[in-house]
Design a protein around this motif. Structure first.
Motif, PDB file in Angstrom:
ATOM      1  N   CYS A   1       0.835  -1.208   0.000  1.00 23.13           N
ATOM      2  CA  CYS A   1       0.000   0.000   0.000  1.00 23.13           C
ATOM      3  C   CYS A   1       0.866   1.253   0.000  1.00 23.13           C
ATOM      4  O   CYS A   1       0.354   2.364   0.064  1.00 23.13           O
ATOM      5  CB  CYS A   1      -0.943  -0.021   1.211  1.00 23.13           C
TER       6      CYS A   1
ATOM      7  N   HIS B   1       3.024   2.281   2.330  1.00 25.96           N
ATOM      8  CA  HIS B   1       3.268   2.943   3.612  1.00 25.96           C
ATOM      9  C   HIS B   1       4.771   3.087   3.864  1.00 25.96           C
ATOM     10  O   HIS B   1       5.186   3.941   4.648  1.00 25.96           O
ATOM     11  CB  HIS B   1       2.567   2.195   4.747  1.00 25.96           C
TER      12      HIS B   1
ATOM     13  N   GLU C   1      -2.344   0.838  10.190  1.00 23.56           N
ATOM     14  CA  GLU C   1      -3.461   1.453   9.447  1.00 23.56           C
ATOM     15  C   GLU C   1      -4.344   0.397   8.800  1.00 23.56           C
ATOM     16  O   GLU C   1      -5.540   0.595   8.641  1.00 23.56           O
ATOM     17  CB  GLU C   1      -2.915   2.413   8.366  1.00 23.56           C
ATOM     18  N   GLU C   2      -3.726  -0.729   8.402  1.00 25.80           N
ATOM     19  CA  GLU C   2      -4.441  -1.734   7.603  1.00 25.80           C
ATOM     20  C   GLU C   2      -5.362  -2.603   8.465  1.00 25.80           C
ATOM     21  O   GLU C   2      -5.121  -3.784   8.684  1.00 25.80           O
ATOM     22  CB  GLU C   2      -3.442  -2.617   6.843  1.00 25.80           C
TER      23      GLU C   2
ATOM     24  N   HIS D   1      -2.505  -2.753  -2.930  1.00 28.73           N
ATOM     25  CA  HIS D   1      -2.859  -4.082  -2.402  1.00 28.73           C
ATOM     26  C   HIS D   1      -2.693  -5.188  -3.449  1.00 28.73           C
ATOM     27  O   HIS D   1      -3.243  -6.277  -3.284  1.00 28.73           O
ATOM     28  CB  HIS D   1      -4.277  -4.116  -1.803  1.00 28.73           C
TER      29      HIS D   1
HETATM   30 ZN   LIG Z   1      -3.940  -0.195   2.173  1.00 23.41          ZN
END
Ligand SMILES: [Zn+2]
Ligand SMILES: [Zn+2]
Length: 405
Positions: A113, A115, A147-148, A374
């Protein structure tokens, strides 16, 4: 390394572009060492080391378990202002299908993602802010875990994040493959949807598939619930409002037992909405449909409706301010100010529930892999690192400008 296909201006960008290679190296190192939510120990260590080298004033560890906060004070403190910037640090349980040298060294885990990029961008901003300090107030740099799906933002807040660092506003950004590098997207309202998890447990009476009349067939009940659930968005939600109901998994019976009707079935899915009133109504309709349909077949169905992340809603003046800052870097023709919201979700929403602020999308393109977030072939585009850092830093400089000499 700066790609000439797009341009960014300003002092911060020019300064940060000088250490683009170091930011790229950090980003790739984080990519090679992905960690799930609240397990960001290596990441936290690397961030701390980098922040120490940057010369930030304070580093606070262990806020929200594996979260960190860095403080950089401007050369003037007369405004008494404090502004927050947030980056997320966690990776995903995905087996990576890339072949480059910075590929994940952990089986089944990857930064899918971006990050890793967000974290490196905020470290870049920390270095620039600590080296230049051209602002009047205090910058609070929030390195958030989980966060996920772990609501790391909420966990940091429950751990006193904003009591210890009472920022007036807070900003975050996410890379966006569907937008070109060098572009920024934002709007003055909902950016991302609320994400809820639904679980429907159906109970009937199992038995022989040849003597179905002696059973209460939960597979049939599940089929009716699945079909009826799709009437909520089309028949109950006002057409100008937005909602998604997706039933994503079904579990009933045994694939090896072709003549056994099971006694239970489970459906799992998600509801996405922007407006709490729509969210309320979808939950209510789902509950009614489940129990009424099950009752009609002599079964029972229970809905567990879990509100995971609220909608990510920018406050108007902070969103306009952030768009102006982005424009000062990349020009008006590279800033989309009325960006369409996404039905995805983001836990920065918890911060926006208590603080004014804005969430921006930073275009990164689909890169060589052509992959979306993703996806097992996704990779953060290092080309945009200095722009992301400069955008963070410029939010600080322009929110808390130095007094005129
Ligand atoms: Zn994500
Ligand atoms: Zn993300």
């Amino acid at each position: 390394m700066h790609n000439p296909r797009w341009k960014a201006g300003g002092r911060a960008f020019a300064h940060i572009a000088q250490f683009h290679p170091e930011l790229t190296a950090l980003r790739r190192d984080l990519h090679a060492h992905p960690e799930l939510g609240f397990e960001e120990l290596y990441t936290g260590r690397r961030v701390k080391e980098a922040l120490q080298l940057c010369g930030v004033d304070e580093i606070h560890e262990g806020i929200g378990r594996t979260g960190l906060v860095a403080v950089v004070r401007g050369r003037s403190q007369s405004s008494g202002s404090m502004v927050g910037l947030r980056a997320d640090m966690d990776a995903l349980p995905i087996a990576e299908h890339n072949d480059f040298s910075w590929k994940s060294c952990k089986q089944g885990l990857m930064h899918g993602c971006g990050h890793d990029g967000h974290t490196a961008m905020l470290v870049g901003a920390a270095r620039y802010l600590a080296e230049t300090r051209n602002f009047d107030g205090t910058a609070v740099l929030i390195f958030q875990p989980g966060e996920e799906g772990f609501a790391g933002a909420r966990v940091m807040m429950e751990d006193g994040l904003f009591d210890r660092f009472p920022v007036q506003s807070v900003f975050a950004m996410h890379n966006w493959p569907a937008m070109k590098p060098g572009t920024v997207g934002i709007n003055t309202g909902p950016m991302m949807a609320a994400a809820d998890r639904i679980t429907i447990e159906i109970t009937g009476r199992g038995g022989h598939g040849a003597h179905a009349y002696q059973t209460v067939d939960v597979v049939l009940v599940a089929a009716h619930i699945i079909t009826a659930a799709q009437s909520i968005v089309s028949r109950n939600v006002r057409p100008i409002e937005s909602a998604v109901v997706s039933l994503c998994a079904i579990q009933a019976g045994d694939l090896g037992a072709f003549s056994v009707l099971p006694g239970t079935a489970t459906l799992v899915g998600t509801v996405r909405t922007f407006d709490p009133a729509v969210q309320e109504m979808v939950e209510q309709r789902l509950k009614e449909l489940c129990s009424a349909i099950a009752l009609g077949f002599g079964a029972t169905a229970t809905l567990h409706y879990e509100r995971m992340y609220p909608a990510t809603i920018n406050t108007e003046s902070e969103a306009v301010f952030a768009a102006d800052v982005a424009e000062s870097l990349v020009g008006a023709d590279h800033v989309v100010r009325d960006l369409e919201p996404s039905m995805g979700a983001e836990d920065f929403s918890f911060m926006l529930q208590t603080k004014p602020g804005a969430y921006l999308r930073l275009g990164q393109g689909t890169g060589a892999s052509g992959s979306a977030l993703h996806n097992s072939r996704y990779d953060f585009n290092d080309e945009i690192l200095p722009l992301g850092s400069a955008l963070h830093a410029s939010l600080i400089e322009q929110a808390m400008p130095l007094p005129m000499p």
